[in-house]
Design a protein around this motif. Structure first.
Motif, PDB file in Angstrom:
ATOM      1  N   GLY A  40     -44.403  32.947  35.924  1.00 39.17           N
ATOM      2  CA  GLY A  40     -45.062  32.903  34.619  1.00 39.17           C
ATOM      3  C   GLY A  40     -44.063  33.061  33.490  1.00 39.17           C
ATOM      4  N   ASP A  41     -43.103  33.966  33.656  1.00 43.76           N
ATOM      5  CA  ASP A  41     -42.066  34.153  32.642  1.00 43.76           C
ATOM      6  C   ASP A  41     -41.208  32.901  32.490  1.00 43.76           C
ATOM      7  N   ILE A  42     -40.890  32.276  33.606  1.00 49.00           N
ATOM      8  CA  ILE A  42     -40.091  31.043  33.563  1.00 49.00           C
ATOM      9  C   ILE A  42     -40.859  29.953  32.827  1.00 49.00           C
ATOM     10  N   ASP A  43     -42.144  29.799  33.146  1.00 51.59           N
ATOM     11  CA  ASP A  43     -42.962  28.798  32.452  1.00 51.59           C
ATOM     12  C   ASP A  43     -43.013  29.072  30.958  1.00 51.59           C
ATOM     13  N   ALA A  44     -43.154  30.348  30.584  1.00 55.26           N
ATOM     14  CA  ALA A  44     -43.188  30.713  29.159  1.00 55.26           C
ATOM     15  C   ALA A  44     -41.861  30.375  28.483  1.00 55.26           C
ATOM     16  N   ASN A  45     -40.761  30.597  29.179  1.00 59.26           N
ATOM     17  CA  ASN A  45     -39.452  30.284  28.603  1.00 59.26           C
ATOM     18  C   ASN A  45     -39.228  28.778  28.480  1.00 59.26           C
ATOM     19  N   TYR A  46     -39.746  28.003  29.433  1.00 63.56           N
ATOM     20  CA  TYR A  46     -39.682  26.547  29.301  1.00 63.56           C
ATOM     21  C   TYR A  46     -40.447  26.107  28.053  1.00 63.56           C
ATOM     22  N   LEU A  47     -41.613  26.681  27.859  1.00 67.02           N
ATOM     23  CA  LEU A  47     -42.434  26.352  26.690  1.00 67.02           C
ATOM     24  C   LEU A  47     -41.710  26.734  25.407  1.00 67.02           C
ATOM     25  N   LYS A  48     -41.127  27.917  25.404  1.00 67.79           N
ATOM     26  CA  LYS A  48     -40.384  28.387  24.230  1.00 67.79           C
ATOM     27  C   LYS A  48     -39.203  27.460  23.936  1.00 67.79           C
ATOM     28  N   LEU A  49     -38.489  27.054  24.976  1.00 73.09           N
ATOM     29  CA  LEU A  49     -37.351  26.147  24.805  1.00 73.09           C
ATOM     30  C   LEU A  49     -37.806  24.819  24.211  1.00 73.09           C
ATOM     31  N   GLY A  50     -38.902  24.286  24.716  1.00 70.86           N
ATOM     32  CA  GLY A  50     -39.435  23.034  24.177  1.00 70.86           C
ATOM     33  C   GLY A  50     -39.817  23.168  22.714  1.00 70.86           C
ATOM     34  N   GLU A  51     -40.444  24.282  22.352  1.00 70.68           N
ATOM     35  CA  GLU A  51     -40.824  24.505  20.955  1.00 70.68           C
ATOM     36  C   GLU A  51     -39.596  24.611  20.063  1.00 70.68           C
ATOM     37  N   ILE A  52     -38.565  25.295  20.545  1.00 71.67           N
ATOM     38  CA  ILE A  52     -37.326  25.447  19.759  1.00 71.67           C
ATOM     39  C   ILE A  52     -36.695  24.079  19.521  1.00 71.67           C
ATOM     40  N   ILE A  53     -36.595  23.287  20.580  1.00 72.09           N
ATOM     41  CA  ILE A  53     -35.990  21.956  20.440  1.00 72.09           C
ATOM     42  C   ILE A  53     -36.825  21.100  19.497  1.00 72.09           C
ATOM     43  N   TYR A  54     -38.138  21.173  19.623  1.00 73.61           N
ATOM     44  CA  TYR A  54     -39.027  20.408  18.745  1.00 73.61           C
ATOM     45  C   TYR A  54     -38.814  20.810  17.281  1.00 73.61           C
ATOM     46  N   GLU A  55     -38.826  22.110  17.004  1.00 71.52           N
ATOM     47  CA  GLU A  55     -38.669  22.584  15.623  1.00 71.52           C
ATOM     48  C   GLU A  55     -37.290  22.228  15.069  1.00 71.52           C
ATOM     49  N   LEU A  56     -36.255  22.342  15.897  1.00 69.93           N
ATOM     50  CA  LEU A  56     -34.912  21.992  15.432  1.00 69.93           C
ATOM     51  C   LEU A  56     -34.819  20.499  15.112  1.00 69.93           C
TER      52      LEU A  56
END
Length: 160
Positions: A40-56
């Motif tokens: 679950g933590d890994i999935d959350a971090n994947y989601l966070k990474l995707g959001e960061i890349i999207y926002e950047l």
């Protein structure tokens, strides 16, 4: 009184075995829960990474350091998850097939699902004297493999 003592001794032995098995089940369950939380933590971090890349990308900026930090966190979690999974497999006395990831008994030579040859785990560190003796004992046991299996291996090698 002798029979009663025998019955009591057997009951104590049985209770001890049941207690040990219960401890193993509790430990296995704890490891499974820990692995599930880590997934679950890994999935959350994947989601966070995707959001960061999207926002950047949306802002037209780059921040390789932030992305690298997220990737490093995910990699450390994946390594920890692999270690947990290996411990769970050891407790269950199974080995995973490298081809189809099916669980097989520890001593199996071939995968029960796909038939692929199961690889023995390679030691990453130099073996200790005790490990070397253990490996020699395993090699001696392997020499006792039935002729049918040896013939099957030779036929497989000839086909390759």
């Amino acid at each position: 009184m002798g029979k009663l003592d025998e019955v009591l001794a057997k009951a104590k032995d049985l209770a001890k075995v049941a207690g040990n098995k219960t401890e193993e089940v509790v430990e296995l369950t704890r490891l499974k829960i820990q692995a599930s939380q880590l997934r679950g933590d890994i999935d959350a971090n994947y989601l966070k990474l995707g959001e960061i890349i999207y926002e950047l990308n949306k802002a037209g900026t780059e921040n390789e350091e932030l992305i690298s930090m997220c990737i490093a966190e995910i990699e450390s979690q994946r390594t920890e998850l692999a270690e947990l999974t290996n411990r769970i497999d050891e407790m269950k006395n199974v080995v995973k097939c490298s081809e189809c990831l099916a669980a097989n008994p520890v001593g199996a030579l071939y995968c029960a699902r796909c038939g692929a040859r199961l690889e023995k785990k390679q030691e990453q560190e130099a073996p200790t004297e005790q490990e070397t003796e253990s490996a020699q004992a395993e090699e001696a046991d392997a020499a006792k493999v039935p002729a049918q299996l040896e013939g099957a291996e030779k036929a497989e090698d000839a086909q390759a």
